[in-house]
Write a protein that holds these residues in place. Sequence first.
Motif, mmCIF file in Angstrom:
data_model
loop_
_atom_site.group_PDB
_atom_site.id
_atom_site.type_symbol
_atom_site.label_atom_id
_atom_site.label_comp_id
_atom_site.label_asym_id
_atom_site.label_seq_id
_atom_site.Cartn_x
_atom_site.Cartn_y
_atom_site.Cartn_z
ATOM 1 N N ASN A 1 13.167 24.220 -1.219
ATOM 2 C CA ASN A 1 12.353 25.424 -1.260
ATOM 3 C C ASN A 1 11.522 25.422 -2.531
ATOM 4 O OD1 ASN A 1 13.692 27.406 -3.406
ATOM 5 N ND2 ASN A 1 15.339 26.380 -2.273
ATOM 6 N N GLY A 2 10.335 25.990 -2.446
ATOM 7 C CA GLY A 2 9.443 26.048 -3.584
ATOM 8 C C GLY A 2 8.006 26.122 -3.140
ATOM 9 N N CYS A 3 7.107 26.313 -4.095
ATOM 10 C CA CYS A 3 5.680 26.467 -3.804
ATOM 11 C C CYS A 3 4.836 25.309 -4.331
ATOM 12 C CB CYS A 3 5.169 27.779 -4.398
ATOM 13 S SG CYS A 3 5.942 29.247 -3.668
ATOM 14 N N VAL A 4 5.485 24.330 -4.977
ATOM 15 C CA VAL A 4 4.786 23.146 -5.481
ATOM 16 C C VAL A 4 5.540 21.917 -4.985
ATOM 17 C CG1 VAL A 4 4.008 21.864 -7.514
ATOM 18 C CG2 VAL A 4 4.027 24.376 -7.556
ATOM 19 N N GLY A 5 4.846 20.983 -4.365
ATOM 20 C CA GLY A 5 5.525 19.799 -3.847
ATOM 21 C C GLY A 5 4.650 18.563 -3.875
ATOM 22 N N MET B 1 0.849 -1.181 0.000
ATOM 23 C CA MET B 1 0.000 0.000 0.000
ATOM 24 C C MET B 1 0.890 1.237 0.000
ATOM 25 S SD MET B 1 -2.804 1.474 -0.221
ATOM 26 C CE MET B 1 -3.747 2.874 0.281
ATOM 27 N N GLY B 2 0.346 2.385 0.322
ATOM 28 C CA GLY B 2 1.093 3.623 0.378
ATOM 29 C C GLY B 2 0.153 4.803 0.466
ATOM 30 N N GLY B 3 0.731 5.985 0.606
ATOM 31 C CA GLY B 3 -0.052 7.201 0.671
ATOM 32 C C GLY B 3 0.625 8.298 -0.117
ATOM 33 N N ILE B 4 -0.160 9.246 -0.641
ATOM 34 C CA ILE B 4 0.392 10.346 -1.420
ATOM 35 C C ILE B 4 -0.195 11.669 -0.945
ATOM 36 C CG2 ILE B 4 0.991 9.029 -3.488
ATOM 37 C CD1 ILE B 4 -1.677 9.819 -4.711
ATOM 38 N N PHE B 5 0.621 12.721 -1.096
ATOM 39 C CA PHE B 5 0.223 14.062 -0.678
ATOM 40 C C PHE B 5 0.929 15.069 -1.571
ATOM 41 C CE2 PHE B 5 0.525 17.931 1.891
ATOM 42 C CZ PHE B 5 -0.770 18.041 2.405
ATOM 43 N N GLY B 6 0.218 16.104 -1.992
ATOM 44 C CA GLY B 6 0.829 17.140 -2.809
ATOM 45 C C GLY B 6 0.132 18.467 -2.599
ATOM 46 N N LEU B 7 0.816 19.575 -2.892
ATOM 47 C CA LEU B 7 0.213 20.875 -2.661
ATOM 48 C C LEU B 7 0.871 21.968 -3.486
ATOM 49 C CD1 LEU B 7 1.385 22.212 0.834
ATOM 50 C CD2 LEU B 7 2.605 20.518 -0.519
ATOM 51 N N CYS B 8 0.101 23.019 -3.699
ATOM 52 C CA CYS B 8 0.577 24.262 -4.314
ATOM 53 C C CYS B 8 0.176 25.396 -3.374
ATOM 54 C CB CYS B 8 -0.059 24.493 -5.683
ATOM 55 S SG CYS B 8 0.292 23.237 -6.913
ATOM 56 N N THR B 9 1.118 26.240 -2.987
ATOM 57 C CA THR B 9 0.838 27.331 -2.069
ATOM 58 C C THR B 9 1.412 28.631 -2.605
ATOM 59 O OG1 THR B 9 2.852 26.815 -0.811
ATOM 60 C CG2 THR B 9 0.800 25.824 -0.044
ATOM 61 N N SER B 10 0.864 29.749 -2.097
ATOM 62 C CA SER B 10 1.361 31.059 -2.528
ATOM 63 C C SER B 10 2.707 31.369 -1.904
ATOM 64 C CB SER B 10 0.344 32.150 -2.161
ATOM 65 O OG SER B 10 0.045 32.121 -0.768
ATOM 66 N N ASN B 11 2.998 30.742 -0.765
ATOM 67 C CA ASN B 11 4.296 30.896 -0.113
ATOM 68 C C ASN B 11 4.999 29.536 -0.051
ATOM 69 O OD1 ASN B 11 3.941 33.700 0.452
ATOM 70 N ND2 ASN B 11 2.555 33.132 2.123
ATOM 71 N N GLU B 12 6.067 29.470 0.683
ATOM 72 C CA GLU B 12 6.861 28.245 0.814
ATOM 73 C C GLU B 12 5.990 27.066 1.247
ATOM 74 O OE1 GLU B 12 9.766 25.862 0.372
ATOM 75 O OE2 GLU B 12 10.302 27.979 0.206
ATOM 76 N N CYS B 13 6.118 25.908 0.535
ATOM 77 C CA CYS B 13 5.238 24.763 0.797
ATOM 78 C C CYS B 13 5.896 23.625 1.554
ATOM 79 C CB CYS B 13 4.706 24.216 -0.537
ATOM 80 S SG CYS B 13 5.914 23.235 -1.479
ATOM 81 N N VAL B 14 7.195 23.716 1.822
ATOM 82 C CA VAL B 14 7.947 22.545 2.297
ATOM 83 C C VAL B 14 7.447 22.023 3.636
ATOM 84 C CG1 VAL B 14 10.234 21.689 2.948
ATOM 85 C CG2 VAL B 14 9.989 23.215 0.991
ATOM 86 N N THR B 15 7.161 22.913 4.571
ATOM 87 C CA THR B 15 6.719 22.455 5.894
ATOM 88 C C THR B 15 5.399 21.694 5.811
ATOM 89 O OG1 THR B 15 7.840 24.293 7.003
ATOM 90 C CG2 THR B 15 6.094 23.181 8.225
ATOM 91 N N ASP B 16 4.443 22.253 5.064
ATOM 92 C CA ASP B 16 3.160 21.563 4.902
ATOM 93 C C ASP B 16 3.334 20.231 4.182
ATOM 94 O OD1 ASP B 16 1.950 23.665 6.147
ATOM 95 O OD2 ASP B 16 0.729 24.299 4.435
ATOM 96 N N LEU B 17 4.209 20.185 3.187
ATOM 97 C CA LEU B 17 4.470 18.939 2.466
ATOM 98 C C LEU B 17 5.053 17.885 3.401
ATOM 99 C CD1 LEU B 17 4.634 17.343 -0.210
ATOM 100 C CD2 LEU B 17 6.933 18.317 -0.515
ATOM 101 N N PHE B 18 5.978 18.297 4.234
ATOM 102 C CA PHE B 18 6.636 17.406 5.186
ATOM 103 C C PHE B 18 5.614 16.753 6.122
ATOM 104 C CE2 PHE B 18 8.607 17.103 9.478
ATOM 105 C CZ PHE B 18 9.548 16.126 9.225
ATOM 106 N N PHE B 19 4.766 17.568 6.737
ATOM 107 C CA PHE B 19 3.801 17.021 7.696
ATOM 108 C C PHE B 19 2.653 16.295 6.995
ATOM 109 C CE2 PHE B 19 5.709 20.318 10.503
ATOM 110 C CZ PHE B 19 6.084 19.475 11.537
#
Length: 477
Positions: free
Chosen positions: A66-70, A1-19
């Motif tokens: 660093n980046g806004c898409v992850g 199995m597995g899980g996936i997560f992705g996001l686009c933000t107006s500011n830095e996205c790394v912290t949200d991507l990590f959690f």
Amino acid sequence: MGGIFGLCTSNECVTDLFFGTDYHSHLGTRRGGMAVFNGTHYTRAIHNIENSPFRTKFEDDIQEMNGCVGIGCISDEYPQPIILNSRIGTVGVVTVGKINNKEELIRQLIDEEHVSLTAMSDGSINDTELVAALICRKDNVPDGIRYVQSKIDGSMTMLVSADGGIYAARDKYGRTPLFIGKKCGEESGYCASLESFAYVNLGYETCHALGPGEVVFFTASEMTTVCRPGNEMKMCTFLWLYYGFPTSDYEGSNVEEMRYRCGQSMAEQDLANGTNVDVDYVAGIPDSGTPHAIGYANRSGIPFARPLLKYTSTWPRSFTPKDQSKRNLIAKMKLSPADSLIKDKKLLLIDDSIVRGTQLRGMMENLTAHGAKELHGRMACPPLLFNCRYLNFTRSVKESDNIARRAIIKLEGTETVSAERLEPYTEFGTKQYNSMVEEIRTNLHFDTLEYHSLTGMLGSVGVDKCKLCTYCWTGKE
């Protein structure tokens, strides 16, 4: 199995991507990965997480990203994300699923279209790289995703980072869920997640649940539907029974509440069939059996207790070695018995399912050694007879590893059992079914053993049964 997560933000996205990615750790134990796009290039990190949590492996990496898409993933299979430069641009891909016609697709790409694919150390081809290569056969990402979904025999839910945003695509038959969350407050952003709870603490609210086969594209500021959902759904029931996190909701049905209903239904089944037993406590086999046991206790009136407790301080993950003797040792070391709740007590033990039965047998021996007077078993789903063709939920390498299949082989006196001969064993209450359950009971040394009926289990989900996959129990769609 597995899980996936992705996001686009107006500011830095790394912290949200990590959690957000870390919140999928219950779905896989082998590898984790993240990739972030800063407008010009990707920064990627992939680590083995078998012996330590996702967080500890990526704490240093996120300082360099660093980046806004992850995009990120937790995987029990191949390393992800895949970053591929192609004629339609650079794409980043993460996937969850299984490809049954993998060799056919590989041969087509290599022989007919002269595509090169990277061989892993064991000689296999990464499923996600194969998906990425198939996407890039078309003139754009949306057409590529549709092409993948039309070619694959199995299941494939994916996130594709391209065109300055993310394409989120749910499997053709919706076997896994996929949600879109919208950022609350002043900062704008959207995320895509297999688990609906994974973004709540990050400040996102669910704004859309993808239907089967649906594809959406989102940036930090907007989301649009690229491909409308289909009408047919076959979502995996095991997400509610075991794999899904308790606070997640799928198709409007909360996971924890479903497990309570499942336990209540088992208690009602025992009462209706006269299979209820006089015991001191109802106990869940940690941790997956606990909510089912709570539901059973609430309905039956038998006190709930925890005679076995998982020592989570140093066993936070469900790492499973390949060696069976080491698996047995680790399973035993994780659990600490409470003698006063075991000695001279009659216990009703509830779990979500039985696969091989090896660890459960060891647990039974441990409880007996600590003075249990009687041990009764109740399983929240029917006997597992077929390995999952879509998501690898039933974790045996061979179907004959499953304890129910071994019981049938013994009863039939042959290693090969035809589909016609298997049919009666899948039907609750038949002579063959009862003989199979009795053989399993004897093997595991339960005083009594009952499985939840397919009808009772499906009724506990709270979703139209026609929308649920039951292949691992019936061998049918």
